[in-house]
Motif scaffolding. Structure first.
Motif, mmCIF file in Angstrom:
data_model
loop_
_atom_site.group_PDB
_atom_site.id
_atom_site.type_symbol
_atom_site.label_atom_id
_atom_site.label_comp_id
_atom_site.label_asym_id
_atom_site.label_seq_id
_atom_site.Cartn_x
_atom_site.Cartn_y
_atom_site.Cartn_z
ATOM 1 N N LYS A 199 7.201 10.639 4.089
ATOM 2 C CA LYS A 199 5.986 9.832 4.193
ATOM 3 C C LYS A 199 5.558 9.337 2.818
ATOM 4 N N SER A 218 1.902 8.013 0.665
ATOM 5 C CA SER A 218 0.442 7.889 0.664
ATOM 6 C C SER A 218 0.020 7.157 -0.598
ATOM 7 N N CYS A 228 9.532 13.930 0.579
ATOM 8 C CA CYS A 228 10.833 13.953 1.243
ATOM 9 C C CYS A 228 11.513 15.281 0.927
ATOM 10 N N SER A 244 -2.104 7.380 4.502
ATOM 11 C CA SER A 244 -0.759 7.928 4.548
ATOM 12 C C SER A 244 0.027 7.313 5.696
ATOM 13 N N TYR A 245 1.344 7.109 5.500
ATOM 14 C CA TYR A 245 2.206 6.504 6.505
ATOM 15 C C TYR A 245 3.528 7.287 6.586
ATOM 16 N N GLU A 246 4.044 7.408 7.797
ATOM 17 C CA GLU A 246 5.389 7.973 7.974
ATOM 18 C C GLU A 246 6.424 6.925 7.564
#
Length: 459
Positions: free
Chosen positions: A2, A4, A21, A456-458
């Motif tokens: 992810k 952020s 990661c 935040s993003y996957e």
């Protein structure tokens, strides 16, 4: 996996992005928030993550809004490695130590005048900056792929923005899922005289891209240089002094190059005195001479042949503050280049105090001026400004020449993005709302997002 966003999200400055990661946490840049109002509280706020948990910092370049909070990160517990190009490491040392000095001076001033109570502390001090300098580790060359951790590799590509600037491609592999995540850093225009044009690193799945001028293009460089030299020539004919608020890195060196050209081809008097009144810009100019590998072939060749591309017949480096103050005695025509570029601090404010009220003087703005800064206030047509507690009338001739930006204009940004393949998602950062939204529309809003602070993003 992810990502952020903890700075330059929905705004121009404070670049700071976190990638996670394989249980590793990698920070790309850790910059300071800058602008017209007092941002001490914003810069002193929590990062949005625990500094002790960060394994590594990858630094794109040495501007304050990309490296300026690294000493604070170290002060609050980060003890990993900072990786950058060699030129960026040298320039970042200069920038962070200068920033620490300014924070210390700011704290002393508040204590001296009893402002904000008696417990006002600098954001960080010189020792914190030196601690950050100490953990700069590997110096990466362009196109050199380095393994960071299992399943994580990085490659730096020339961003053409300032000396040593880079776009960074992260290759991530977690449980068989592979992603190519590209951080643009700040992208330079394609026609700069000192640096090579930016190098797009090829296909990416996810792009994090700056948008400073996402809504407009710059004037051509040739016409900007002509206007710049003509403004100086006009002031010289009228016996006036020229004040140029100057960013220490890249802009100062470019202007010296253009002045050299103007004197060589007769557009300016070669006997005109030029003062580089910025210890930081003086040091940055010396750093340039040590890194021909990061410059265009013509400049690199001059340096390798022992020539100084930034020397002028009557160029004076002004190191001491007392010598800076003496420059405003008398009325002999001269050029004074002094920081800061946005006039938020530094020696240029003293020169403006002495010269803004003189009709024969000229002030030439050649860089970005954020909303609320003194530079923007003057550019927007203020008839008087407040400096050192005094109201100073603006009678000097004001020039705003926009073609010198070290940032790519909208056209170059779109062309750069077109060479990243067909990314599934592009995150736009580092821009004012109008610029962000315009570039989002141009790239296609269905695949483009404008993240907000700490979002935040996957991956």
């Amino acid at each position: 996996m992810k990502i952020s966003f903890h700075g330059a999200a929905g705004e121009v400055t404070g670049s700071c992005h976190l990638v996670e990661c394989n249980g590793r946490r990698i920070l790309i840049d850790c910059g300071m928030f800058q602008g017209g109002h007092d941002l001490h509280e914003d810069n002193a706020a929590e990062f949005g993550f625990e500094p002790r948990d960060i394994d590594l910092v990858l630094l794109t370049h040495a501007h304050l809004d990309h490296c300026g909070r690294l000493p604070l990160l170290v002060k609050r517990g980060f003890s990993g490695e900072i990786i950058s190009t060699a030129a960026t490491a040298e320039l970042a040392r200069l920038v962070m130590l200068d920033s620490a000095h300014l924070h210390e001076e700011d704290a002393r001033r508040h204590h001296r005048h009893g402002e904000r109570g008696g417990n006002y502390e600098p954001l960080y001090d010189t020792m914190d900056a030196l601690d950050a300098v100490d953990i700069f580790g590997r110096k990466v060359g362009y196109h050199q792929r380095i393994k960071l951790f299992p399943g994580i590799a990085a490659t730096y590509f020339d961003a053409g923005h300032i000396l040593g600037s880079a776009s960074i491609l992260l290759e991530l592999d977690e449980d068989g899922r592979k992603r190519r995540v590209l951080f643009s850093g700040d992208i330079g225009p394609c026609d700069r005289p000192l640096l090579n044009p930016p190098v797009p690193p090829g296909d990416a799945d996810v792009v994090i891209m700056e948008s400073t001028y996402g809504d407009r293009d710059h004037r051509s460089l040739d016409s900007s240089v002509s206007e710049f030299l003509a403004a100086i020539h006009r002031a010289d004919e009228h016996g006036g002094r020229v004040i140029i608020p100057t960013f220490a890195m890249e802009r100062a060196q470019e202007l010296l190059w253009f002045l050299r050209q103007g004197m060589e081809d007769g557009r300016l008097r070669s006997s005109m005195r030029v003062y580089l009144d910025s210890p930081m810009a003086i040091s940055a100019t010396r750093i340039f001479s040590r890194h021909p590998e990061a410059m265009r072939a013509e400049l690199a060749g001059m340096i390798r042949d022992g020539q100084d591309p930034f020397r002028l017949p009557k160029l004076h480096f002004v190191h001491e503050a007392r010598d800076s103050m003496l420059l405003n005695r008398g009325d002999a025509p001269s050029i004074i280049m002094a920081g800061s570029g946005m006039c938020t601090g530094g020696r240029v404010r003293h020169h403006l105090r002495h010269n803004l009220g003189k009709a024969e003087s000229s002030v030439i703005f050649v860089g970005y001026a954020a909303a609320g800064t003194l530079a923007r206030i003057i550019i927007d047509g203020a008839r008087e400004v407040k400096l050192f507690g005094e109201q100073i009338p603006v009678r000097a001739r004001i020039h705003t020449i926009n073609g010198f930006s070290a940032h790519a204009g909208a056209g170059d940004l779109k062309r750069w993005h077109a060479r990243t393949g067909t990314p599934e998602r592009t995150f736009l950062v580092h821009g004012e709302t109008r610029a962000l939204e315009a570039l989002c529309r141009a790239l296609g809003p269905e695949r483009t997002e404008i993240p907000q602070m700490h979002q935040s993003y996957e991956l």
